[in-house]
Design an enzyme around this catalytic site. Structure first.
Site, PDB file in Angstrom:
ATOM      1  N   HIS A  85      21.496 -22.666  -4.611  1.00 35.59           N
ATOM      2  CA  HIS A  85      21.698 -21.613  -3.613  1.00 35.59           C
ATOM      3  C   HIS A  85      21.081 -22.096  -2.303  1.00 35.59           C
ATOM      4  O   HIS A  85      20.120 -22.874  -2.304  1.00 35.59           O
ATOM      5  CB  HIS A  85      20.990 -20.344  -4.110  1.00 35.59           C
ATOM      6  CG  HIS A  85      21.239 -19.109  -3.313  1.00 35.59           C
ATOM      7  ND1 HIS A  85      20.611 -18.873  -2.103  1.00 35.59           N
ATOM      8  CD2 HIS A  85      22.007 -18.014  -3.556  1.00 35.59           C
ATOM      9  CE1 HIS A  85      20.996 -17.689  -1.651  1.00 35.59           C
ATOM     10  NE2 HIS A  85      21.843 -17.151  -2.498  1.00 35.59           N
ATOM     11  N   GLN A 114      18.405 -16.072 -10.951  1.00 31.29           N
ATOM     12  CA  GLN A 114      19.456 -15.716 -11.904  1.00 31.29           C
ATOM     13  C   GLN A 114      18.991 -15.830 -13.349  1.00 31.29           C
ATOM     14  O   GLN A 114      19.768 -15.534 -14.263  1.00 31.29           O
ATOM     15  CB  GLN A 114      20.676 -16.615 -11.690  1.00 31.29           C
ATOM     16  CG  GLN A 114      21.330 -16.484 -10.338  1.00 31.29           C
ATOM     17  CD  GLN A 114      21.949 -15.115 -10.096  1.00 31.29           C
ATOM     18  OE1 GLN A 114      22.256 -14.377 -11.035  1.00 31.29           O
ATOM     19  NE2 GLN A 114      22.106 -14.744  -8.837  1.00 31.29           N
ATOM     20  N   ASP A 127      13.835 -22.082  -9.007  1.00 35.36           N
ATOM     21  CA  ASP A 127      14.505 -20.865  -8.542  1.00 35.36           C
ATOM     22  C   ASP A 127      14.979 -20.122  -9.786  1.00 35.36           C
ATOM     23  O   ASP A 127      15.944 -20.529 -10.438  1.00 35.36           O
ATOM     24  CB  ASP A 127      15.683 -21.248  -7.641  1.00 35.36           C
ATOM     25  CG  ASP A 127      16.565 -20.058  -7.274  1.00 35.36           C
ATOM     26  OD1 ASP A 127      16.297 -18.932  -7.732  1.00 35.36           O
ATOM     27  OD2 ASP A 127      17.545 -20.262  -6.534  1.00 35.36           O
ATOM     28  N   LYS A 169      17.488  -8.149  -8.517  1.00 36.04           N
ATOM     29  CA  LYS A 169      18.460  -8.665  -9.483  1.00 36.04           C
ATOM     30  C   LYS A 169      18.079  -8.301 -10.915  1.00 36.04           C
ATOM     31  O   LYS A 169      18.845  -8.595 -11.847  1.00 36.04           O
ATOM     32  CB  LYS A 169      18.582 -10.186  -9.348  1.00 36.04           C
ATOM     33  CG  LYS A 169      19.147 -10.648  -8.004  1.00 36.04           C
ATOM     34  CD  LYS A 169      19.308 -12.156  -7.965  1.00 36.04           C
ATOM     35  CE  LYS A 169      19.682 -12.643  -6.577  1.00 36.04           C
ATOM     36  NZ  LYS A 169      21.030 -12.265  -6.169  1.00 36.04           N
ATOM     37  N   CYS A 206      26.714 -18.342  -1.043  1.00 40.13           N
ATOM     38  CA  CYS A 206      25.529 -19.044  -0.497  1.00 40.13           C
ATOM     39  C   CYS A 206      25.338 -20.401  -1.179  1.00 40.13           C
ATOM     40  O   CYS A 206      24.212 -20.793  -1.503  1.00 40.13           O
ATOM     41  CB  CYS A 206      24.272 -18.187  -0.631  1.00 40.13           C
ATOM     42  SG  CYS A 206      24.315 -16.663   0.323  1.00 40.13           S
TER      43      CYS A 206
END
Length: 407
Positions: free
Chosen positions: A119, A199, A196, A222, A362
């Protein structure tokens, strides 16, 4: 899972004359009543600034705010709340590491390694750091199915590598990366690893001690929490040697005319009045996810992805990107329908009450790698069902017929 769905008031509505089918949780999840009630309770009964007061409201707000930090610690199995820093979200978390750690430790000629699937939030900070320091930005090559092999990892990371920054689960391909193994290889070369987990944290169990990652960031919105709140996990020994990047109230110990000292961890990285309601709401979201169980959520999503892929692959002209094995991907499917722009497709589906995402997500370098300008994405969460997928597949077939007639 049908009982869980009832906890989300927003899903009980019609959009454009059709029952809402929300398939955009990778962009932001919906919020259960339990979380909404906790946030409302804070504003109704406990609204006050934290840490600074000695009155009852201030104490109650502080207890809830710091109590949420402990819930986050348990959620990812950090060793101490000193390692849990509140941020605005994953973007801020990664930028904090790039500015706070990167500027202190990266020099000309050093290497920063990332992947094509990142991302922008886990690409641009390292791109800009490399430009500022004269460092070399390198990319892990991807296999045809959008995965990264450990042979590629070993061939890319060298003794010059200072930072490896990698997503745990791709927001486009759905690829779940072997973080523990990548961390081990990075550490063998003296590098640190930044993960990261935007997700991943909402969908699968995370144990930062078992993974042995140095930094990990994720966002509350999220994972059933409110917007504007996120987390940066960092190993205590590294955080103690990092300088803060924001200065002001809350993060200071003593202030003199020409010098200042900082509070201990984690507060030295939390300048200014924090997002108190957001932190408390995130704590409530973690309670909600923990009660259900991350293993149960992950299995439910794998089942949905397996079913969705099997049904979508029956549509002629539809291309699915990412791993073919549902167990190797998180709960999303990115795809294109031949001859139909993703934005047009998303618009037609919205007319039928189906919410998906369309665009570059993104991840423009990844779009170039895929040789497309944009894609459509359907993403799933605990409140989705096979019936939602049936509605999506029917909508895709109708859209295909519609655009065939138009063109």
């Amino acid at each position: 899972m049908n009982e869980i769905r009832k906890q989300f008031p927003i899903l009980d509505q019609e959009v454009n004359g059709h029952p809402l089918v929300y398939l955009d949780s990778a962009a932001t999840s919906q919020k259960p009543k339990q979380v909404l009630d906790v946030i409302r309770k804070y504003y109704d009964l406990d609204n006050s600034n934290v840490h600074r007061g000695v009155h009852t409201l201030g104490n109650r707000a502080t207890d809830s705010y710091e109590g949420a930090r402990e819930k986050i610690r348990k959620f990812i199995n950090a060793s101490s709340t000193e390692e849990i820093i509140y941020t605005r979200g994953t973007t801020t978390s990664i930028n904090t590491v790039a500015s706070g750690f990167g500027r202190q430790n990266v020099s000309e000629g050093d290497e920063i390694v990332i992947s094509y699937m990142e991302h922008h939030s886990n690409l641009i900070p390292w791109q800009q750091l490399a430009k500022e320091k004269g460092a070399v930005l390198k990319y892990f090559d991807l296999e045809e199915d959008g995965t990264i092999t450990l042979d590629t990892v070993r061939a890319t990371i060298t003794d010059k590598t200072k930072i490896v920054a990698i997503t745990m689960a791709s927001n486009v391909l759905g690829t779940i990366n072997p973080i523990k193994e990548i961390a081990q290889i990075a550490h063998e070369h003296g590098a640190i690893i930044v993960v990261d987990a935007a997700q991943a944290a909402p969908h699968m169990p995370i144990d930062v001690q078992d993974l042995d990652v140095d930094f990990l960031g994720f966002s509350g919105h999220k994972m059933c929490g409110p917007t504007g709140i996120g987390v940066l996990y960092g190993k205590k020994a590294i955080l103690e040697n990092m300088e803060p990047i924001e200065f002001g109230g809350e993060m200071i110990d003593f202030v003199e005319l020409f010098d200042s000292t900082w509070k201990e961890l984690p507060w030295k990285f939390e300048g200014g009045t924090p997002n108190i309601a957001g932190a408390i709401g995130l704590g409530a979201a973690i309670d909600f996810l923990t009660e259900i169980g991350l293993e149960k959520i992950a299995q439910h999503e794998h089942n949905l992805v397996e079913y969705a892929m099997s049904e979508m692959e029956k549509i002629e002209g539809l291309t699915i990107y990412g791993p073919k094995d549902p167990m190797k991907r998180c709960g999303l499917i990115t795809f294109n329908l031949e001859g139909v722009h993703p934005h047009d497709l998303a618009t037609v589906l919205d007319m039928n009450g189906i919410a998906i995402r369309a665009g570059h997500h993104c991840a423009q370098p990844l779009m170039k790698w895929l040789k497309v300008s944009a894609t459509a994405r359907a993403s799933f969460y605990m409140y989705n069902s096979k019936e939602d997928i049936d509605v999506l597949v029917k909508g895709l077939r109708q859209a295909k017929e519609y655009f065939n007639d138009v063109y």
